[in-house]
Design a protein around this motif. Structure first.
Motif, PDB file in Angstrom:
ATOM      1  N   ILE A 175      -4.072   0.616   3.784  1.00 14.80           N
ATOM      2  CA  ILE A 175      -4.271   1.873   3.063  1.00 14.80           C
ATOM      3  C   ILE A 175      -3.100   2.783   3.411  1.00 14.80           C
ATOM      4  O   ILE A 175      -2.533   2.700   4.500  1.00 14.80           O
ATOM      5  CB  ILE A 175      -5.612   2.546   3.436  1.00 14.80           C
ATOM      6  CG1 ILE A 175      -5.764   2.656   4.954  1.00 14.80           C
ATOM      7  CG2 ILE A 175      -6.775   1.793   2.808  1.00 14.80           C
ATOM      8  CD1 ILE A 175      -6.986   3.422   5.421  1.00 14.80           C
ATOM      9  N   ALA A 176      -2.734   3.631   2.464  1.00 12.22           N
ATOM     10  CA  ALA A 176      -1.634   4.567   2.687  1.00 12.22           C
ATOM     11  C   ALA A 176      -1.896   5.844   1.894  1.00 12.22           C
ATOM     12  O   ALA A 176      -2.425   5.790   0.789  1.00 12.22           O
ATOM     13  CB  ALA A 176      -0.304   3.955   2.263  1.00 12.22           C
ATOM     14  N   PHE A 177      -1.533   6.960   2.492  1.00  8.99           N
ATOM     15  CA  PHE A 177      -1.557   8.241   1.793  1.00  8.99           C
ATOM     16  C   PHE A 177      -0.137   8.768   1.716  1.00  8.99           C
ATOM     17  O   PHE A 177       0.620   8.688   2.687  1.00  8.99           O
ATOM     18  CB  PHE A 177      -2.439   9.266   2.526  1.00  8.99           C
ATOM     19  CG  PHE A 177      -3.901   9.063   2.286  1.00  8.99           C
ATOM     20  CD1 PHE A 177      -4.492   9.502   1.112  1.00  8.99           C
ATOM     21  CD2 PHE A 177      -4.687   8.417   3.218  1.00  8.99           C
ATOM     22  CE1 PHE A 177      -5.840   9.300   0.874  1.00  8.99           C
ATOM     23  CE2 PHE A 177      -6.034   8.208   3.001  1.00  8.99           C
ATOM     24  CZ  PHE A 177      -6.617   8.650   1.830  1.00  8.99           C
ATOM     25  N   SER A 178       0.222   9.295   0.550  1.00  9.17           N
ATOM     26  CA  SER A 178       1.543   9.878   0.368  1.00  9.17           C
ATOM     27  C   SER A 178       1.433  11.123  -0.496  1.00  9.17           C
ATOM     28  O   SER A 178       0.522  11.232  -1.331  1.00  9.17           O
ATOM     29  CB  SER A 178       2.485   8.877  -0.311  1.00  9.17           C
ATOM     30  OG  SER A 178       3.789   9.425  -0.429  1.00  9.17           O
ATOM     31  N   ASP A 179       2.355  12.046  -0.273  1.00  4.57           N
ATOM     32  CA  ASP A 179       2.457  13.222  -1.139  1.00  4.57           C
ATOM     33  C   ASP A 179       3.856  13.291  -1.758  1.00  4.57           C
ATOM     34  O   ASP A 179       4.255  14.305  -2.309  1.00  4.57           O
ATOM     35  CB  ASP A 179       2.134  14.500  -0.373  1.00  4.57           C
ATOM     36  CG  ASP A 179       3.051  14.741   0.822  1.00  4.57           C
ATOM     37  OD1 ASP A 179       4.052  14.002   0.976  1.00  4.57           O
ATOM     38  OD2 ASP A 179       2.772  15.655   1.603  1.00  4.57           O
ATOM     39  N   GLY A 180       4.609  12.189  -1.618  1.00  3.47           N
ATOM     40  CA  GLY A 180       5.968  12.147  -2.141  1.00  3.47           C
ATOM     41  C   GLY A 180       7.013  12.537  -1.115  1.00  3.47           C
ATOM     42  O   GLY A 180       8.189  12.236  -1.281  1.00  3.47           O
TER      43      GLY A 180
ATOM     44  N   ARG B  16       6.051  12.475   2.556  1.00  5.22           N
ATOM     45  CA  ARG B  16       5.738  11.650   3.727  1.00  5.22           C
ATOM     46  C   ARG B  16       4.607  10.688   3.379  1.00  5.22           C
ATOM     47  O   ARG B  16       3.832  10.933   2.440  1.00  5.22           O
ATOM     48  CB  ARG B  16       5.373  12.516   4.931  1.00  5.22           C
ATOM     49  CG  ARG B  16       4.098  13.282   4.727  1.00  5.22           C
ATOM     50  CD  ARG B  16       3.873  14.295   5.851  1.00  5.22           C
ATOM     51  NE  ARG B  16       2.663  15.050   5.549  1.00  5.22           N
ATOM     52  CZ  ARG B  16       1.477  14.811   6.092  1.00  5.22           C
ATOM     53  NH1 ARG B  16       1.338  13.861   6.986  1.00  5.22           N
ATOM     54  NH2 ARG B  16       0.429  15.532   5.752  1.00  5.22           N
ATOM     55  N   THR B  17       4.537   9.613   4.150  1.00  6.58           N
ATOM     56  CA  THR B  17       3.529   8.583   3.913  1.00  6.58           C
ATOM     57  C   THR B  17       2.967   8.124   5.254  1.00  6.58           C
ATOM     58  O   THR B  17       3.733   7.873   6.184  1.00  6.58           O
ATOM     59  CB  THR B  17       4.151   7.370   3.182  1.00  6.58           C
ATOM     60  OG1 THR B  17       4.762   7.831   1.964  1.00  6.58           O
ATOM     61  CG2 THR B  17       3.109   6.321   2.843  1.00  6.58           C
TER      62      THR B  17
ATOM     63  N   ALA C 155       0.841  -1.203   0.000  1.00 11.84           N
ATOM     64  CA  ALA C 155       0.000   0.000   0.000  1.00 11.84           C
ATOM     65  C   ALA C 155       0.877   1.254   0.000  1.00 11.84           C
ATOM     66  O   ALA C 155       0.607   2.214  -0.734  1.00 11.84           O
ATOM     67  CB  ALA C 155      -0.935  -0.008   1.199  1.00 11.84           C
ATOM     68  N   ARG C 156       1.933   1.233   0.810  1.00 12.14           N
ATOM     69  CA  ARG C 156       2.841   2.381   0.874  1.00 12.14           C
ATOM     70  C   ARG C 156       3.564   2.571  -0.465  1.00 12.14           C
ATOM     71  O   ARG C 156       3.685   3.701  -0.962  1.00 12.14           O
ATOM     72  CB  ARG C 156       3.842   2.207   2.014  1.00 12.14           C
ATOM     73  CG  ARG C 156       3.187   2.309   3.400  1.00 12.14           C
ATOM     74  CD  ARG C 156       4.185   2.042   4.515  1.00 12.14           C
ATOM     75  NE  ARG C 156       5.133   3.139   4.650  1.00 12.14           N
ATOM     76  CZ  ARG C 156       4.950   4.203   5.429  1.00 12.14           C
ATOM     77  NH1 ARG C 156       3.860   4.313   6.165  1.00 12.14           N
ATOM     78  NH2 ARG C 156       5.873   5.152   5.491  1.00 12.14           N
ATOM     79  N   LEU C 157       4.040   1.464  -1.055  1.00 10.37           N
ATOM     80  CA  LEU C 157       4.718   1.549  -2.353  1.00 10.37           C
ATOM     81  C   LEU C 157       3.804   2.126  -3.426  1.00 10.37           C
ATOM     82  O   LEU C 157       4.231   2.954  -4.238  1.00 10.37           O
ATOM     83  CB  LEU C 157       5.177   0.162  -2.806  1.00 10.37           C
ATOM     84  CG  LEU C 157       6.515  -0.342  -2.288  1.00 10.37           C
ATOM     85  CD1 LEU C 157       6.752  -1.782  -2.740  1.00 10.37           C
ATOM     86  CD2 LEU C 157       7.650   0.553  -2.766  1.00 10.37           C
TER      87      LEU C 157
END
Length: 193
Positions: free
Chosen positions: A109-114, A116-117, A51-53
């Protein structure tokens, strides 16, 4: 209702449908991610890593600085991964192993903005009734199990095999709604109760 637009780093039609239920505008990205487990990796570690990837790979493709949602789902029975079946024999093997027993479904589930995640794993326990060989064969021929983790879809014909569910129905389908909304709020710095 969430007002912030985001990206969904997934081509899954189920995740697309579920994210629509959160009334949040989004665009779909389809990053390429190697989903192979690492040696000795547990199902929980695998699903969160993927999910993080996906979120991070999606952030690298994003045209605008918006949160990118990545998600992954795997099943686990007796410590072993239940992934998408390779073929009918593999699907039948998994269904026989789950017959009359409980297994775990982990959705990360993961959210990232490039930069931080943030990620979270939701685990649900699904119990199956005892399945006959004919039910297993008929289910394979319905076409539904071929692209599903664990070889079944709770939201479709596979739902008839489920005798009990402890946890999040939506997580088993592929995207836990409450937890996704909460994680996005945390990612945006808008903690909710």
């Amino acid at each position: 209702m969430l007002n912030n637009a985001l990206y969904l780093a997934s081509g899954s039609p189920r995740r697309h449908e579920l994210l629509t239920l959160l009334d949040c505008p989004f665009e779909v990205l389809r990053p390429e991610v190697d989903e192979s487990p690492l040696p000795g990796e547990t199902p929980l570690a695998l699903v969160e890593r993927l999910a993080r990837l996906k979120a991070e790979a999606g952030a690298a493709l994003a045209a605008e600085p918006r949160p990118v949602l990545g998600a992954d789902t795997v099943g686990e029975l007796d410590g072993q991964l239940l992934v998408k079946p390779l073929d009918q024999m593999d699907a039948a093997r998994m269904m026989r192993a789950m017959s009359g027993r409980s297994h775990l479904i982990h959705t990360a589930i993961a959210f990232s903005d490039g930069r931080r995640t943030l990620s979270k794993v939701v685990t649900s326990t699904v119990s199956f009734k005892v399945l006959s060989d004919q039910e297993i064969a008929d289910y394979w021929h319905s076409g539904e199990p071929a692209d599903k983790a664990g070889g079944y879809g709770i939201q479709g014909r596979g739902g008839r095999f489920v005798s009990h569910l402890a946890g999040s129905y939506f997580a088993v389908v592929g995207l836990p709604l409450m937890e996704t909304e909460q994680l996005l709020q945390a990612f945006l710095g808008k903690e909710t109760e």
